[in-house]
Write an enzyme that holds these catalytic residues in place. Structure first.
Site, PDB file in Angstrom:
ATOM      1  N   HIS A  36      -0.319 -66.292   3.197  1.00 44.57           N
ATOM      2  CA  HIS A  36       0.412 -67.264   4.016  1.00 44.57           C
ATOM      3  C   HIS A  36       1.817 -67.471   3.455  1.00 44.57           C
ATOM      4  O   HIS A  36       2.227 -66.782   2.521  1.00 44.57           O
ATOM      5  CB  HIS A  36      -0.363 -68.572   4.162  1.00 44.57           C
ATOM      6  CG  HIS A  36      -0.567 -69.327   2.880  1.00 44.57           C
ATOM      7  ND1 HIS A  36       0.428 -70.036   2.262  1.00 44.57           N
ATOM      8  CD2 HIS A  36      -1.660 -69.484   2.101  1.00 44.57           C
ATOM      9  CE1 HIS A  36      -0.033 -70.599   1.164  1.00 44.57           C
ATOM     10  NE2 HIS A  36      -1.300 -70.270   1.045  1.00 44.57           N
ATOM     11  N   HIS A  39       2.616 -67.404  -0.382  1.00 42.70           N
ATOM     12  CA  HIS A  39       2.649 -66.079  -1.009  1.00 42.70           C
ATOM     13  C   HIS A  39       3.943 -65.361  -0.633  1.00 42.70           C
ATOM     14  O   HIS A  39       4.600 -64.745  -1.462  1.00 42.70           O
ATOM     15  CB  HIS A  39       1.463 -65.222  -0.550  1.00 42.70           C
ATOM     16  CG  HIS A  39       0.146 -65.900  -0.705  1.00 42.70           C
ATOM     17  ND1 HIS A  39      -0.712 -66.087   0.334  1.00 42.70           N
ATOM     18  CD2 HIS A  39      -0.446 -66.462  -1.787  1.00 42.70           C
ATOM     19  CE1 HIS A  39      -1.797 -66.721  -0.095  1.00 42.70           C
ATOM     20  NE2 HIS A  39      -1.655 -66.963  -1.377  1.00 42.70           N
ATOM     21  N   CYS A 144     -12.786 -77.514 -11.149  1.00 42.00           N
ATOM     22  CA  CYS A 144     -12.449 -77.295  -9.739  1.00 42.00           C
ATOM     23  C   CYS A 144     -12.491 -75.795  -9.482  1.00 42.00           C
ATOM     24  O   CYS A 144     -11.721 -75.042 -10.087  1.00 42.00           O
ATOM     25  CB  CYS A 144     -11.066 -77.845  -9.407  1.00 42.00           C
ATOM     26  SG  CYS A 144     -10.523 -77.336  -7.759  1.00 42.00           S
ATOM     27  N   CYS A 147      -9.207 -74.272  -8.146  1.00 44.74           N
ATOM     28  CA  CYS A 147      -8.167 -74.052  -9.167  1.00 44.74           C
ATOM     29  C   CYS A 147      -8.661 -73.083 -10.236  1.00 44.74           C
ATOM     30  O   CYS A 147      -7.865 -72.572 -11.012  1.00 44.74           O
ATOM     31  CB  CYS A 147      -7.803 -75.346  -9.886  1.00 44.74           C
ATOM     32  SG  CYS A 147      -6.976 -76.573  -8.893  1.00 44.74           S
ATOM     33  N   CYS A 162     -10.035 -83.323  -7.340  1.00 41.88           N
ATOM     34  CA  CYS A 162      -9.031 -82.436  -7.936  1.00 41.88           C
ATOM     35  C   CYS A 162      -7.637 -82.871  -7.450  1.00 41.88           C
ATOM     36  O   CYS A 162      -7.444 -83.079  -6.250  1.00 41.88           O
ATOM     37  CB  CYS A 162      -9.313 -80.996  -7.513  1.00 41.88           C
ATOM     38  SG  CYS A 162      -7.878 -79.935  -7.646  1.00 41.88           S
ATOM     39  N   HIS A 165      -6.385 -79.991  -4.864  1.00 42.97           N
ATOM     40  CA  HIS A 165      -7.124 -79.704  -3.630  1.00 42.97           C
ATOM     41  C   HIS A 165      -7.755 -80.919  -2.983  1.00 42.97           C
ATOM     42  O   HIS A 165      -8.304 -80.805  -1.881  1.00 42.97           O
ATOM     43  CB  HIS A 165      -8.199 -78.630  -3.896  1.00 42.97           C
ATOM     44  CG  HIS A 165      -7.603 -77.317  -4.292  1.00 42.97           C
ATOM     45  ND1 HIS A 165      -7.397 -76.954  -5.599  1.00 42.97           N
ATOM     46  CD2 HIS A 165      -7.109 -76.310  -3.532  1.00 42.97           C
ATOM     47  CE1 HIS A 165      -6.826 -75.763  -5.644  1.00 42.97           C
ATOM     48  NE2 HIS A 165      -6.645 -75.348  -4.406  1.00 42.97           N
ATOM     49  N   LYS A 304       1.878 -80.390   1.558  1.00 44.94           N
ATOM     50  CA  LYS A 304       1.881 -78.975   1.161  1.00 44.94           C
ATOM     51  C   LYS A 304       1.154 -78.138   2.215  1.00 44.94           C
ATOM     52  O   LYS A 304       0.065 -78.484   2.639  1.00 44.94           O
ATOM     53  CB  LYS A 304       1.179 -78.821  -0.185  1.00 44.94           C
ATOM     54  CG  LYS A 304       1.188 -77.390  -0.685  1.00 44.94           C
ATOM     55  CD  LYS A 304       0.289 -77.187  -1.893  1.00 44.94           C
ATOM     56  CE  LYS A 304       0.288 -75.718  -2.300  1.00 44.94           C
ATOM     57  NZ  LYS A 304      -0.791 -75.336  -3.171  1.00 44.94           N
ATOM     58  N   LYS A 307      -4.037 -73.257   3.366  1.00 43.01           N
ATOM     59  CA  LYS A 307      -5.102 -72.774   4.254  1.00 43.01           C
ATOM     60  C   LYS A 307      -6.117 -73.879   4.494  1.00 43.01           C
ATOM     61  O   LYS A 307      -6.564 -74.098   5.614  1.00 43.01           O
ATOM     62  CB  LYS A 307      -5.818 -71.599   3.591  1.00 43.01           C
ATOM     63  CG  LYS A 307      -5.008 -70.352   3.629  1.00 43.01           C
ATOM     64  CD  LYS A 307      -5.482 -69.449   4.730  1.00 43.01           C
ATOM     65  CE  LYS A 307      -4.370 -68.473   5.041  1.00 43.01           C
ATOM     66  NZ  LYS A 307      -4.697 -67.602   6.127  1.00 43.01           N
TER      67      LYS A 307
HETATM   68  N1  MSP Z   1      -4.230 -66.355  -8.632  1.00 44.20           N
HETATM   69  C1  MSP Z   1      -3.428 -67.443  -9.068  1.00 44.20           C
HETATM   70  C2  MSP Z   1      -2.236 -66.946  -9.851  1.00 44.20           C
HETATM   71  C3  MSP Z   1      -2.541 -66.126 -11.068  1.00 44.20           C
HETATM   72  S1  MSP Z   1      -1.109 -65.461 -11.789  1.00 44.20           S
HETATM   73  C4  MSP Z   1      -1.578 -64.875 -13.259  1.00 44.20           C
HETATM   74  C5  MSP Z   1      -2.959 -68.259  -7.848  1.00 44.20           C
HETATM   75  N2  MSP Z   1      -2.946 -67.636  -6.667  1.00 44.20           N
HETATM   76  S2  MSP Z   1      -2.604 -68.336  -5.261  1.00 44.20           S
HETATM   77  O1  MSP Z   1      -2.824 -67.304  -4.294  1.00 44.20           O
HETATM   78  O2  MSP Z   1      -3.366 -69.516  -5.086  1.00 44.20           O
HETATM   79  O3  MSP Z   1      -1.131 -68.829  -5.274  1.00 44.20           O
HETATM   80  C6  MSP Z   1      -0.074 -68.006  -5.520  1.00 44.20           C
HETATM   81  C7  MSP Z   1       1.299 -68.604  -5.325  1.00 44.20           C
HETATM   82  O4  MSP Z   1       1.486 -69.117  -4.002  1.00 44.20           O
HETATM   83  C8  MSP Z   1       1.618 -69.736  -6.295  1.00 44.20           C
HETATM   84  O5  MSP Z   1       2.869 -69.484  -6.910  1.00 44.20           O
HETATM   85  C9  MSP Z   1       1.698 -70.950  -5.396  1.00 44.20           C
HETATM   86  O6  MSP Z   1       2.585 -71.900  -5.869  1.00 44.20           O
HETATM   87  C10 MSP Z   1       2.203 -70.333  -4.110  1.00 44.20           C
HETATM   88  N3  MSP Z   1       1.976 -71.225  -2.980  1.00 44.20           N
HETATM   89  C11 MSP Z   1       0.805 -71.537  -2.370  1.00 44.20           C
HETATM   90  N4  MSP Z   1       1.070 -72.460  -1.402  1.00 44.20           N
HETATM   91  C12 MSP Z   1       2.387 -72.773  -1.381  1.00 44.20           C
HETATM   92  C13 MSP Z   1       3.229 -73.478  -0.514  1.00 44.20           C
HETATM   93  N5  MSP Z   1       2.790 -74.229   0.468  1.00 44.20           N
HETATM   94  N6  MSP Z   1       4.585 -73.363  -0.708  1.00 44.20           N
HETATM   95  C14 MSP Z   1       5.117 -72.524  -1.653  1.00 44.20           C
HETATM   96  N7  MSP Z   1       4.340 -71.827  -2.470  1.00 44.20           N
HETATM   97  C15 MSP Z   1       2.984 -72.153  -2.565  1.00 44.20           C
HETATM   98  O7  MSP Z   1      -2.604 -69.402  -8.023  1.00 44.20           O
END
Ligand code: MSP
Length: 513
Positions: A36, A39, A144, A147, A162, A165, A304, A307
């Site tokens: 999304h 990422h 959690c 997390c 949490c 979440h 924020k 999903k």
């Molecule tokens: N798997 C772990 C990271 C391990 S790195 C050794 C993880 N993955 S994640 O898929 O949940 O999130 C990845 C990235 O997406 C994070 O940097 C997180 O901050 C970012 N985002 C998820 N939702 C977001 C928003 N709504 N806005 C901006 N970025 C956010 O955590």
């Protein structure tokens, strides 16, 4: 360009000569669901920075990938009636797809299920154990699964929820291996005192209170799931998913360790594991510390996007008005380290900015040059005001990027565009050409030179769109350094033989997401 800011720039000598190196990473993404905007945002930032430093002549390495082990993924696989491996194999192509669609250019895509990665995790685990950095014990705490981390009572929201979440945590008690994080407390605190270890600096402040309470040893193995890397000397345990995942930043280099140390780009929610645990692990393995560029969240009406709340923008919607237009929006809209709301009004403002400042300028200058048969193969003098503006822009943009001020850098590039528009309005070349063609030619020559640099500066943000823009003048330069020498500020204009005007950002009546 301030030297002390380039802490993570390595200078190496190779057959090709002296080159500066930069290594950018994104977090590796959980594959419990499709990608999304969160990422996409982190990845576009890393892609932009990598492309920019490359354009400035740096030797760069850009790594992204997927985080595939742990309870969270095992649970999602179970719900989908698949084995974890079958499940992750169906999700990973979706991440590849987004990379292609968003014009992301990487050096390597790492999956934590890659055998080379798993082998390195085991090697590190064994070495930590042999060196006395790991010991066996019992852990009881509130966990959690989303997390994949434990929380202390003081960190939870009322009702044991949490903080990330807003879901109930579960109490877990298990035999586990601990990593002696407490041993590295002094080292980590020293790093936090270092300038530019974490940018923006405000995140240090937020971590300060937690750090001042001291660092406890961390549980780094699980018996409650078998979906993970096996602990090499105790097959009943798998390595905790975060411990496993962080090591991707080394295994993903595929042996090209000359690029280390990295600049890690990540969202504020995963800052603690990165900035505290990872440097301690690296120190234990004798690696230099990395640095961290931390960004905020995309929100919908202040909440924020995620999903679980079903308030997120999928990549297909984000790119409704063009991929590069979406990249521009993301990078230009969010202030360094702050949160930002996503809405149609903001998107419209940014699109009009592109259309007015960049699209119109280019089209206008191209038409004037073509209609009046301006000979752009000649060497005209470079106007002082243009030279000054270009020097200023490049210096300020580089300084901003060294401190992860991406929005600031883009705004400074756009100021060059505004300057060129004003220069056009002030000099009125369409009128001047009737009375003094030589003088008008000097003006157009300078404008074309400005556009050459403007489009090169914008290319890391909008790679395909700027290629289209550069085709209008058949510009050949591929990097900023092809026409601008950073050390001497010398500009090397290109000869332009052929021009084909084009509207780059057409009018759109209504923006709606
Ligand atoms: N798997 C772990 C990271 C391990 S790195 C050794 C993880 N993955 S994640 O898929 O949940 O999130 C990845 C990235 O997406 C994070 O940097 C997180 O901050 C970012 N985002 C998820 N939702 C977001 C928003 N709504 N806005 C901006 N970025 C956010 O955590």
């Amino acid at each position: 360009m301030s030297k002390e800011k380039e802490t993570n720039t390595k200078i190496t000598k190779s057959k090709k000569g002296v080159s500066k190196m930069m290594y950018f990473t994104t977090p590796i993404y959980y594959v419990n669901d499709a990608p999304h905007i969160g990422h996409v945002f982190t990845t576009v930032n890393a892609d932009f920075l990598t492309r920019f430093y490359k354009s400035l002549g740096y030797d760069t390495y850009f790594l992204t990938g997927t985080d595939e082990h742990g309870q969270k993924i095992a649970k999602a696989a179970q719900q989908a009636n698949k084995t974890p491996r079958e499940f992750t194999d169906t999700i990973v192509p979706k991440f590849f797809d987004v990379l292609n669609k968003m014009h992301i250019e990487i050096n390597h895509f790492i999956r934590t299920t890659d055998p080379e990665h798993e082998a390195l995790v085991q090697k590190w685990f064994q070495k930590f154990y042999d060196n006395g950095d790991i010991y066996k014990g019992k852990y009881k705490g509130k966990y959690c699964v989303d997390c994949e981390g434990y929380y202390g009572d003081d960190e939870l929201l009322p009702g044991d929820l949490c903080p990330n979440h807003k879901k109930p945590v579960s109490v877990m008690e298990e035999e586990t291996y601990f990593f002696k994080l407490s041993k590295y407390e002094f080292y980590v605190k020293e790093l936090f005192a270092k300038k530019d270890f974490i940018l923006p600096e405000k995140y240090k402040g937020e971590a300060h209170q937690r750090l001042s309470q001291g660092l406890k040893d961390v549980s780094i193995s699980r018996k409650s799931t078998d979906w993970g890397v096996k602990v090499p000397f105790d097959k009943e345990h798998v390595v905790w998913v975060w411990f496993d995942a962080l090591i991707n930043y080394i295994s993903g280099l595929q042996g090209k360790e000359q690029y280390w140390p990295a600049t890690h780009i990540l969202g504020k929610d995963i800052f603690w594991f990165h900035a505290v645990l990872w440097p301690a692990m690296l120190k234990a393995m004798n690696y230099e510390p990395p640095r961290f560029f931390v960004h905020g969240w995309w929100t919908t009406n202040g909440t924020k996007m995620s999903k679980s709340l079903n308030n997120f923008i999928p990549p297909e919607t984000l790119t409704k008005y063009g991929v590069d237009e979406a990249r521009y929006f993301l990078l230009r809209q969010m202030p360094c380290g702050e949160d930002s709301d996503f809405n149609s009004k903001f998107f419209e403002e940014r699109y009009l900015e592109l259309s007015n400042t960049v699209g119109n300028l280019i089209n206008r200058v191209a038409i004037i040059a073509q209609k009046n048969y301006i000979d752009l193969t000649k060497d005209y003098p470079i106007e002082k005001s243009i030279q000054i503006e270009i020097d200023k822009t490049i210096k300020e943009v580089k300084d901003d990027l060294d401190s992860f001020k991406v929005q600031g850098a883009i705004m400074k590039i756009m100021s060059l565009g505004q300057f060129l528009n004003k220069y056009t309005n002030d000099t009125e070349p369409w009128k001047l050409v009737k009375t003094n063609k030589e003088k008008a030619s000097v003006v157009v020559y300078n404008l074309v030179l400005g556009i050459n640099l403007l489009t090169l500066l914008l290319e890391p943000c909008m790679p395909e769109k700027m290629k289209e823009a550069r085709k209008i003048f058949r510009f050949k330069a591929e990097k900023i350094t092809d026409i601008y020498i950073l050390s001497t500020k010398k500009i090397k204009p290109e000869k332009v033989l052929e021009i084909e005007p084009k509207i780059l950002f057409p009018m759109i009546i209504k923006f709606e997401f």
